[in-house]
Design an enzyme around this catalytic site. Structure first.
Site, PDB file in Angstrom:
ATOM      1  N   GLY A   1      21.924  12.470   6.016  1.00  0.00           N
ATOM      2  CA  GLY A   1      21.205  11.687   5.033  1.00  0.00           C
ATOM      3  C   GLY A   1      20.221  10.727   5.651  1.00  0.00           C
ATOM      4  O   GLY A   1      19.518  10.015   4.941  1.00  0.00           O
TER       5      GLY A   1
ATOM      6  N   ARG B   1      23.204  24.511  10.647  1.00  0.00           N
ATOM      7  CA  ARG B   1      21.806  24.319  10.299  1.00  0.00           C
ATOM      8  C   ARG B   1      21.738  23.322   9.144  1.00  0.00           C
ATOM      9  O   ARG B   1      22.753  22.988   8.550  1.00  0.00           O
ATOM     10  CB  ARG B   1      21.180  25.664   9.913  1.00  0.00           C
ATOM     11  CG  ARG B   1      21.285  26.697  11.021  1.00  0.00           C
ATOM     12  CD  ARG B   1      20.406  27.897  10.751  1.00  0.00           C
ATOM     13  NE  ARG B   1      20.643  28.960  11.725  1.00  0.00           N
ATOM     14  CZ  ARG B   1      20.086  28.994  12.926  1.00  0.00           C
ATOM     15  NH1 ARG B   1      19.254  28.047  13.307  1.00  0.00           N
ATOM     16  NH2 ARG B   1      20.362  29.978  13.757  1.00  0.00           N
ATOM     17  N   ALA B   2      20.549  22.863   8.833  1.00  0.00           N
ATOM     18  CA  ALA B   2      20.374  21.894   7.766  1.00  0.00           C
ATOM     19  C   ALA B   2      20.927  22.430   6.453  1.00  0.00           C
ATOM     20  O   ALA B   2      20.808  23.623   6.168  1.00  0.00           O
ATOM     21  CB  ALA B   2      18.890  21.573   7.600  1.00  0.00           C
TER      22      ALA B   2
ATOM     23  N   SER C   1      18.817  18.793   4.320  1.00  0.00           N
ATOM     24  CA  SER C   1      17.932  17.932   5.112  1.00  0.00           C
ATOM     25  C   SER C   1      16.849  18.765   5.801  1.00  0.00           C
ATOM     26  O   SER C   1      16.920  19.984   5.808  1.00  0.00           O
ATOM     27  CB  SER C   1      18.763  17.187   6.148  1.00  0.00           C
ATOM     28  OG  SER C   1      19.193  18.071   7.153  1.00  0.00           O
TER      29      SER C   1
ATOM     30  N   THR D   1      21.320  19.774  13.616  1.00  0.00           N
ATOM     31  CA  THR D   1      21.309  19.782  15.082  1.00  0.00           C
ATOM     32  C   THR D   1      21.043  21.193  15.611  1.00  0.00           C
ATOM     33  O   THR D   1      20.327  21.375  16.598  1.00  0.00           O
ATOM     34  CB  THR D   1      22.637  19.224  15.620  1.00  0.00           C
ATOM     35  OG1 THR D   1      22.720  17.846  15.237  1.00  0.00           O
ATOM     36  CG2 THR D   1      22.712  19.318  17.127  1.00  0.00           C
TER      37      THR D   1
ATOM     38  N   ASP E   1      25.656  18.714  -2.175  1.00  0.00           N
ATOM     39  CA  ASP E   1      26.448  18.646  -0.955  1.00  0.00           C
ATOM     40  C   ASP E   1      27.558  17.653  -1.274  1.00  0.00           C
ATOM     41  O   ASP E   1      27.417  16.467  -1.038  1.00  0.00           O
ATOM     42  CB  ASP E   1      25.520  18.168   0.180  1.00  0.00           C
ATOM     43  CG  ASP E   1      26.225  18.068   1.519  1.00  0.00           C
ATOM     44  OD1 ASP E   1      27.307  18.632   1.665  1.00  0.00           O
ATOM     45  OD2 ASP E   1      25.674  17.400   2.418  1.00  0.00           O
TER      46      ASP E   1
ATOM     47  N   LYS F   1      22.377   9.190   2.549  1.00  0.00           N
ATOM     48  CA  LYS F   1      23.294   9.976   1.722  1.00  0.00           C
ATOM     49  C   LYS F   1      24.371   9.061   1.133  1.00  0.00           C
ATOM     50  O   LYS F   1      24.707   9.164  -0.041  1.00  0.00           O
ATOM     51  CB  LYS F   1      23.927  11.086   2.548  1.00  0.00           C
ATOM     52  CG  LYS F   1      24.898  11.926   1.759  1.00  0.00           C
ATOM     53  CD  LYS F   1      25.523  13.028   2.595  1.00  0.00           C
ATOM     54  CE  LYS F   1      24.563  14.171   2.801  1.00  0.00           C
ATOM     55  NZ  LYS F   1      25.120  15.220   3.651  1.00  0.00           N
TER      56      LYS F   1
END
Lengths: 515, 515
Positions: B182, B209-210, B213, B217, B270, B302
């Protein structure tokens, strides 16, 4: 700097003939000039613009290999038909705007109460095709825990009415009825409409196709006559006959409902709030002033207890009251299927037998139709329920309802013979005994696995009722299917769920004896 | 009577090259011999059987026209690859069994609490590909109102662990960290892993993976090295270097998570329960014994308030406790983005600058990485937080962390230069003033509209921090895109949301002066 779609070289439209159900889908070659330059390969939704300036948002699938030339773009059937394209029509693609109303869906997921404007923007975006199926699924699920307040259901209903066409009959009294379902074979509507129209009432009845059941009234009526009427055709039929039996989906009366129902069916979720909004938005859009809601109550019906039925009825009444609609609720017995047939054509055979006063007509279907028609007549004529039911029975027994039904079907395009299925499987009693339980849900599931409602002749015939005494080798139920694959599928399920019909011995203490 | 698939004439497999994302899809000609005989035209899902006895459930699209010969069946890329088919391989189709676990999803929609077995059957069916996207959307939404109890989150986490592979390092101390996200640009993980591994700890880091967002990473690390490691490759990298920075999705560690995340992304939902289960299932499957959870708190992060952060932390602790995992929570400042870049490659440039101790390195990213690494070192080494943070700083400043990062990247397949984007758009200050608010959510949205994370070089660069004094014509943010289409799309959104960065005048009462 800003490239408008019109300044890009267009792609050529190609019809691929792929039926993606109601979700329009576009197929774009990975080597297309717009794919890299516009960043489409990372998108899941795309905005289509035609040379006539029409727009449509579609799901996007990127294609590699030889399926499409680099300057082509493939269309699914639903996308092709919505845009009424011709081969090689020039097509421009661009990024769709973010769908703002999805933030309201997320708010609903998190339990917030939505207002009129928020429901309206969700429903407008749904009708404009901005929601992918996963978004529709999220909206349905978020409203699916029966957490909508009566105020929210009212907002949702109003939004659904406003998003489509509406009818105004310029009459003080326009009646309609609806059964909340869950009871297989309960096909009273065509009989009730015929009785009421024969008694001189205006009944512009539109019905939906099945959501989670093996048949809706529109599915059954489609085996008997044309149901895909335009608004204009419906006005004519009602003008000449006082009533009609049409499918609502072709008229854009509450069109959001038709899109939601498709995903509700895939999810097998049919929530209370959506149910009320679906029913009342159709009634209001069709111009009804007085509505009767039939709620069957039984352990394996949709509404399982009188408590649940009372809550649902209270919500129906509160929302109708907010919307200025006269509404009455009728609780009926939901302990077992009605009539003999479950499935579009099988139910059509039953209702024809009732209308024609045949000796083989299922008595329970006849009595329920008289009960519902009677309740409606009592509501609008201000006569006693007893007198009203006698009037309904007389209208049926005299043949007046049958004459009215034939006249409505002729006005809609002609009366047809419902089809019969070639593949059958009989479940027979392995012992004598008395029918003690019948599971509506398992019966409905078997009928659906056999192919109903998409295959109109498919379904289940159930010649026994609760309390009936059966002999060894008597038929307990008969599966009907249009092909061997679906018959086998239904039979497999039946073999795993033999509790669908249970027998108990005749005399207390005596063991049930096998054949 | 019963036709088994093997007794029917097979169809010939044909690869159509259509990328339907992760949902396997099958294209069947309407004139196919099985279409009518088996009733497939009314199905939306079908069971595929190969001549090697492999099975897969796919969504079914019926095709008319010349796309396919009557004896062919077309495959989407995901269906083709999962079954590892060759052209013209014989294929049999049949009806899939009803998905029993969907009844548990419906129970959850209606607010019932689910148990271990119910979650396990849902997760197993998801991993086996029995859920269509609309079913995944319904499950995510039903769990999306933060209504899962800690007991349910524990059950869901266990089910997700059991549905995939697990790693056992046979070590008493295996550490891992996770940031709940977030906060755009908060890419501390590669720095923290490098510090901890350089200090001798075992850190088998897998990242996703995102979800919602602009970068995860794994997305950022993919611009620097290979991240799609097999379990065996990961064991080797961790064996030689003590740590790794891999994408979890290639290893079948909690594979249900990877399927759920794709639909969560489409829905932009999410939820707390899914978040905890997603994070902890990956950690447990990767063999972690000690986990640090970083929760940034800020008005547009977030987690927006300390109350919400406390509730989330309590749930994390309770579920970890149920599962025998040592877990510590670190609350961090979530009031503005971290570093300068937002997007996979832009964040990679930032973390390289920190690891290399460049004078241009963003100080806030460096300090946060030291804070997180210090908290972890204090937790497992039983030293004071002060000593632990000094150790983390020393490991970074001495170049030991940078040497470890390079060694990890070399072991994973070599260190790469992250890409840069050719298309840019600068938002400049129209007046002098002090930066008073930065909206994380709008920034993240702009970065996503610009193409992140699918386009690795896309995103937003933000050279200012809260409280900074800016002069007229100073750059406030720079959009990066890989193509003109996405750049324009992001610019349009920015023009509608200029509140993304707000300035206030320097002196109280004085009006902000335009350039």
């Amino acid at each position: 700097m800003m490239l408008t779609p019109e300044r890009m070289a267009p792609l050529k439209a190609r019809r691929l003939g792929i039926d993606t159900h109601h979700e329009p889908t576009l197929y774009l070659p990975a080597n297309s000039h717009v794919c890299r330059s516009e960043g489409f390969e990372s998108l899941s939704r795309v905005l289509i613009t035609t040379h006539q300036g029409q727009h449509l948002i579609a799901s996007l699938n990127i294609v590699t290999g030889v399926l499409l030339a680099d300057d082509e773009v493939g269309f699914s059937e639903s996308a092709w038909q919505r845009l009424q394209l011709h081969p090689e029509d020039p097509i421009w693609l661009s990024h769709p705007k973010p769908v703002q109303s999805l933030s309201h869906v997320r708010a609903k997921v998190y339990g917030h109460e939505l207002d009129d404007l928020q429901f309206q923007s969700i429903i407008n975006d749904i009708v404009d095709g901005r929601y992918a199926d996963v978004h529709l699924a999220a909206f349905i699920t978020a409203c699916g825990d029966d957490s909508l307040t009566d105020r929210e259901i009212t907002s949702l209903t109003q939004a659904m009415v406003k998003s489509g066409s509406t009818l105004d009959w310029r009459l003080p009294l326009v009646v309609d009825k609806h059964c909340v379902g869950g009871l297989p074979g309960n096909r009273t509507t065509p009989i009730v409409v015929s009785i009421l129209a024969a008694c001189g009432l205006t009944v512009p009845k539109t019905s939906s196709r099945a959501i989670t059941s093996p048949a809706g009234t529109a599915d059954t009526m489609e085996t008997l006559t044309e149901v895909s009427l335009s608004l204009e055709q419906m006005r004519e039929v009602v003008g000449s006959e006082g009533g009609c039996l049409a499918w609502g989906g072709a008229m854009r009366l509450s069109p959001a409902d038709d899109l939601l129902i498709q995903v509700e069916r895939a999810l097998d979720i049919d929530s209370e709030g959506q149910l009320i909004a679906s029913v009342l938005s159709k009634k209001i859009a069709a111009g009804a002033t007085h509505v009767l809601i039939d709620i069957p109550v039984g352990p394996t019906a949709k509404v399982r207890s009188q408590d649940a039925a009372d809550r649902l009825a209270d919500s129906f009444r509160a929302v109708a009251d907010n919307l200025g609609l006269k509404l009455q609720v009728l609780f009926t017995d939901g302990s077992q299927p009605v009539g003999r047939g479950i499935g579009p054509a099988l139910e059509a055979h039953d209702l024809l037998a009732v209308l024609q006063n045949l000796p083989t007509a299922p008595l329970d279907l006849k009595q329920r139709a008289e009960q519902v028609a009677g309740a409606m007549l009592a509501m609008v004529r201000e006569i006693s329920l007893e007198d009203a039911q006698a009037l309904a029975e007389e209208t049926l027994c005299s043949g007046a309802a049958w004459a009215k039904f034939r006249a409505i079907c002729e006005a809609q395009g002609g009366l047809r013979h419902p089809p019969v299925a070639p593949y059958r499987y009989a479940l027979v009693a392995e012992r004598r005994g008395r029918v003690s339980t019948i599971d509506n849900r398992i019966l409905a599931k078997i009928a659906k696995l056999a192919g109903a409602p998409a295959d109109p002749a498919a379904g289940v015939e159930i010649p026994v009722k609760l309390g009936d005494e059966v002999e060894c080798q008597d038929i307990l139920l008969m599966i009907h299917a249009e092909n061997a694959g679906e018959l086998n599928y239904a039979v497999e399920y039946l073999n795993d769920h033999t509790q669908v019909i249970q027998l108990e011995s005749d005399t207390q203490g005596e063991q049930v004896s096998p054949c």
